[in-house]
Design a protein around this motif. Structure first.
Motif, PDB file in Angstrom:
ATOM      1  N   PRO B 192       0.828  -1.215   0.000  1.00 49.09           N
ATOM      2  CA  PRO B 192       0.000   0.000   0.000  1.00 49.09           C
ATOM      3  C   PRO B 192       0.861   1.264   0.000  1.00 49.09           C
ATOM      4  CG  PRO B 192       0.089  -0.956   2.211  1.00 49.09           C
ATOM      5  CD  PRO B 192       0.858  -1.888   1.313  1.00 49.09           C
ATOM      6  N   VAL B 193       2.193   1.110   0.112  1.00 48.76           N
ATOM      7  CA  VAL B 193       3.067   2.281   0.190  1.00 48.76           C
ATOM      8  C   VAL B 193       3.306   2.820  -1.216  1.00 48.76           C
ATOM      9  CG1 VAL B 193       5.338   3.130   0.895  1.00 48.76           C
ATOM     10  CG2 VAL B 193       4.197   1.351   2.242  1.00 48.76           C
ATOM     11  N   ASN B 194       3.155   4.145  -1.364  1.00 52.50           N
ATOM     12  CA  ASN B 194       3.388   4.799  -2.644  1.00 52.50           C
ATOM     13  C   ASN B 194       4.880   5.108  -2.750  1.00 52.50           C
ATOM     14  OD1 ASN B 194       3.111   6.147  -5.009  1.00 52.50           O
ATOM     15  ND2 ASN B 194       1.754   7.747  -4.221  1.00 52.50           N
ATOM     16  N   ILE B 195       5.616   4.335  -3.561  1.00 50.84           N
ATOM     17  CA  ILE B 195       7.070   4.508  -3.572  1.00 50.84           C
ATOM     18  C   ILE B 195       7.540   5.549  -4.589  1.00 50.84           C
ATOM     19  CG2 ILE B 195       7.458   2.180  -2.671  1.00 50.84           C
ATOM     20  CD1 ILE B 195       8.532   1.449  -5.500  1.00 50.84           C
ATOM     21  N   LYS B 200       5.361  14.974  -4.778  1.00 51.11           N
ATOM     22  CA  LYS B 200       5.951  15.181  -3.450  1.00 51.11           C
ATOM     23  C   LYS B 200       7.306  15.858  -3.544  1.00 51.11           C
ATOM     24  CE  LYS B 200       3.981  11.598  -0.527  1.00 51.11           C
ATOM     25  NZ  LYS B 200       4.154  10.170  -0.269  1.00 51.11           N
ATOM     26  N   GLU B 201       7.708  16.484  -2.438  1.00 52.74           N
ATOM     27  CA  GLU B 201       9.007  17.122  -2.425  1.00 52.74           C
ATOM     28  C   GLU B 201      10.112  16.065  -2.544  1.00 52.74           C
ATOM     29  OE1 GLU B 201       9.374  20.201   0.612  1.00 52.74           O
ATOM     30  OE2 GLU B 201      11.526  19.779   0.536  1.00 52.74           O
ATOM     31  N   GLN B 230      -0.801  10.393   5.003  1.00 51.99           N
ATOM     32  CA  GLN B 230       0.381  10.779   5.782  1.00 51.99           C
ATOM     33  C   GLN B 230       1.274   9.587   6.113  1.00 51.99           C
ATOM     34  OE1 GLN B 230       0.893  14.063   6.295  1.00 51.99           O
ATOM     35  NE2 GLN B 230      -0.986  14.245   5.084  1.00 51.99           N
ATOM     36  N   TYR B 231       0.874   8.389   5.691  1.00 56.66           N
ATOM     37  CA  TYR B 231       1.598   7.184   6.103  1.00 56.66           C
ATOM     38  C   TYR B 231       3.065   7.219   5.664  1.00 56.66           C
ATOM     39  CZ  TYR B 231       3.113   2.401   6.709  1.00 56.66           C
ATOM     40  OH  TYR B 231       3.817   1.292   7.095  1.00 56.66           O
ATOM     41  N   GLN B 232       3.957   6.921   6.589  1.00 56.06           N
ATOM     42  CA  GLN B 232       5.388   6.802   6.284  1.00 56.06           C
ATOM     43  C   GLN B 232       5.851   5.442   6.789  1.00 56.06           C
ATOM     44  OE1 GLN B 232       8.054   8.268   4.913  1.00 56.06           O
ATOM     45  NE2 GLN B 232       6.798   9.881   4.005  1.00 56.06           N
ATOM     46  N   PRO B 233       6.467   4.639   5.945  1.00 55.17           N
ATOM     47  CA  PRO B 233       6.965   3.354   6.452  1.00 55.17           C
ATOM     48  C   PRO B 233       8.100   3.575   7.453  1.00 55.17           C
ATOM     49  CG  PRO B 233       7.703   3.720   4.194  1.00 55.17           C
ATOM     50  CD  PRO B 233       6.784   4.844   4.528  1.00 55.17           C
TER      51      PRO B 233
END
Lengths: 286, 241
Positions: B192-195, B200-201, B230-233
């Motif tokens: 689910p993480v947008n890599i 984004k900056e 806002q999710y950050q791995p």
């Protein structure tokens, strides 16, 4: 401001390219013919590398929504305004309500339409160059509007007619040999630098060529992926070369035979399908 | 030391130079690539336009109006000598990537290797994978060192559409598709993480030299993360010589 009535075959906004993200796998993009691109801006007094419309194989039609000064360079797609021919390689003024039409061309494949002050379009990773495969903008489609930052700039610069290139479909370009050269048979290297290759198909990613005979390797060998660039000539296992162009991937795993010298790239991209390319070996002075 | 003995330098074209440290996929060779990359990056030379670290090579794109090929080569030789005398420390990070193991080829990878789907998940999540390089697609990490027990050949027929976030296996490599693309890897799950997010900056989650560890999550967690902008791995930072 222009609006697109018909997008033609493949038209996209390109600036100088996205030059600092190759290490992240992002292609540079930018103009296929940097010579014609450069002049399209220069004729309007725009800064170098300002975004312009790149038109591949012609066919685009636009409606003029607001007066604007433009310059058209590159392949001659016989541009018409309200059905009447207009000159290329100079600044021309378009008036509201006019219709600008590009047709096909007998020589050359790519033209640039620069607008006064540059084009107002989204910036992705520091560049306006469209690379739709990664969602970095989209190619032009019917209904799009293209706004410029200024309207009237004509009479700023004139080109010396000697600097207007003639496009041909038989070119000879210089190639810097690859370090993979030793993987090819000596016959293949000799064939490569002496026989013409026909251009079968071209898009912004690459050009597919066909020679009389396949280029053979000394032995089949896997290559560990490494950096490739605009102009790199890859040879997949079938033995017919492929030239990577402006939207080239950043790395590749096929053996390469060489890379075309930067100054000669536009001669390749301007060839029409079925045109011929010859290669000349060129050593960088190290 | 091996640094200077095993390197070769050649022009890629008239404005790019490649330094090669070897001809195999190897952690030590890749470390040399990363060291030269870091030491040149640290100097922020105005004539270096861009650099591409790959498995064995570093390619340096320069501005031919600011420096010529010969001087560029000289500068690289000097950087290599300095590297030899003063080892360069490299900053890298380990990123923990959640995966919902529901991929269409999870069963194929299990069957091919006579394992259960649970075995595949467990084995896939055991290693810290080094990102040898980024290429093929914007932000696509090439991860080496996949456990042989789950190595699986590419699909015979590439699929025309692999979704963004797909986690795949191809031979002894594993990777994540940052964007939707055609592809021939065996898809075992989805993150689910947008890599990669060009808006984004920091558009890219990883760079070459970083590490990835995968861990399994269920559908509910997957949905939760995908809806959380806002999710950050979880990340851990390393300094290594």
């Amino acid at each position: 401001m222009l609006s697109v009535i018909k997008p033609g075959i493949y038209a996209s906004i390109q600036d100088g390219g996205r030059k600092t993200y190759r290490g992240y796998g992002v292609p540079v993009s930018g103009p296929m013919d940097d010579y014609a691109f450069h002049y399209s801006n220069k004729l309007l007094g725009n800064k170098p590398n300002t975004a312009a419309i790149e038109i591949i194989y012609g066919g685009i039609e636009c409606y003029v929504e607001e007066d604007v000064d433009i310059a058209i360079t590159g392949a001659n797609f016989h541009p018409l305004v309200n059905g009447k021919p207009v000159p290329m390689w100079q600044c021309i003024r378009l008036y509201e309500g006019e219709q600008l039409t590009f047709q096909g061309s007998k020589q050359g494949s790519i033209a640039y339409l620069a607008m006064s002050g540059g084009i107002d379009s989204p910036v992705y990773l520091g560049s306006q160059s469209v690379y739709s495969r990664a969602g970095l903008g989209e190619i032009l489609k019917t209904g799009d509007t293209i706004s410029s930052f200024k309207r009237q700039v004509c009479n700023t610069y004139h080109i010396n007619p000697r600097n207007i290139p003639t496009y041909t479909s038989h070119v000879k370009v210089r190639v810097i040999p690859s370090h993979h050269e030793a993987l090819f048979s000596s016959r293949a290297i000799q064939q490569f630098y002496s026989n013409p290759f026909q251009l079968m198909k071209m898009d912004r990613m690459g050009a597919i060529l066909k020679g009389d005979k396949a280029l053979t390797m000394n032995k089949e060998q896997d290559i560990i992926s490494e950096a490739v660039t605009f102009g790199t000539i890859q040879v997949p296992p079938h033995g017919q070369p492929m030239i990577l162009l402006a939207d080239a991937q950043t790395t590749g795993g096929y053996p390469t035979i060489g890379t075309i010298l930067s100054d000669d790239l536009w001669r390749v991209t301007q060839i029409q399908p079925q045109g011929h390319i010859r290669f000349k070996r060129y050593e960088i002075n190290t | 030391m091996v640094i200077n003995m095993n390197k070769r330098i050649w022009p890629l074209n008239d404005r790019a130079i490649t330094v090669s440290f070897g001809e195999e996929i190897d952690v030590q060779i890749n470390l040399r690539v990363q060291q030269l990359f870091s030491s040149l990056k640290r100097e922020s030379y105005p004539f270096i336009v861009d650099m591409v670290p790959t498995y064995t090579n570093l390619t340096i794109y320069f501005d031919p109006q600011k420096i010529n090929f010969k001087d560029m080569q000289q500068l690289i030789e000097e950087a290599l000598n300095d590297m030899h005398e003063h080892p360069v420390s490299i900053e890298s990070k380990l990123v923990h990537i959640p995966v919902y193991y529901n991929g269409p080829e999870l069963e194929r990878v299990a069957k091919q290797n006579q394992l259960t789907e649970d075995d595949v998940m467990r084995i896939h999540g055991r290693e810290d994978y080094l990102i040898y390089m980024i290429g093929f697609l914007p932000g696509f990490p090439y991860l080496g060192g996949l456990d042989e027990r789950i190595a699986t050949p590419r699909l015979d027929e590439p699929k025309s559409q692999v979704e963004a976030g797909s986690v795949g296996v191809a031979n002894q490599q594993t990777g994540i598709y940052p964007i939707q693309s055609p592809g021939g890897w065996n898809i075992i799950g989805h993150t689910p993480v947008n890599i990669f997010d060009s808006q984004k900056e920091q558009p890219f989650m990883f760079q070459a030299g970083d590490y990835i560890q995968f861990y399994p999550v269920d559908r509910k967690t997957y949905d939760h993360i995908i809806n959380d902008d806002q999710y950050q791995p979880k990340m851990e930072w390393y300094h290594a010589n």
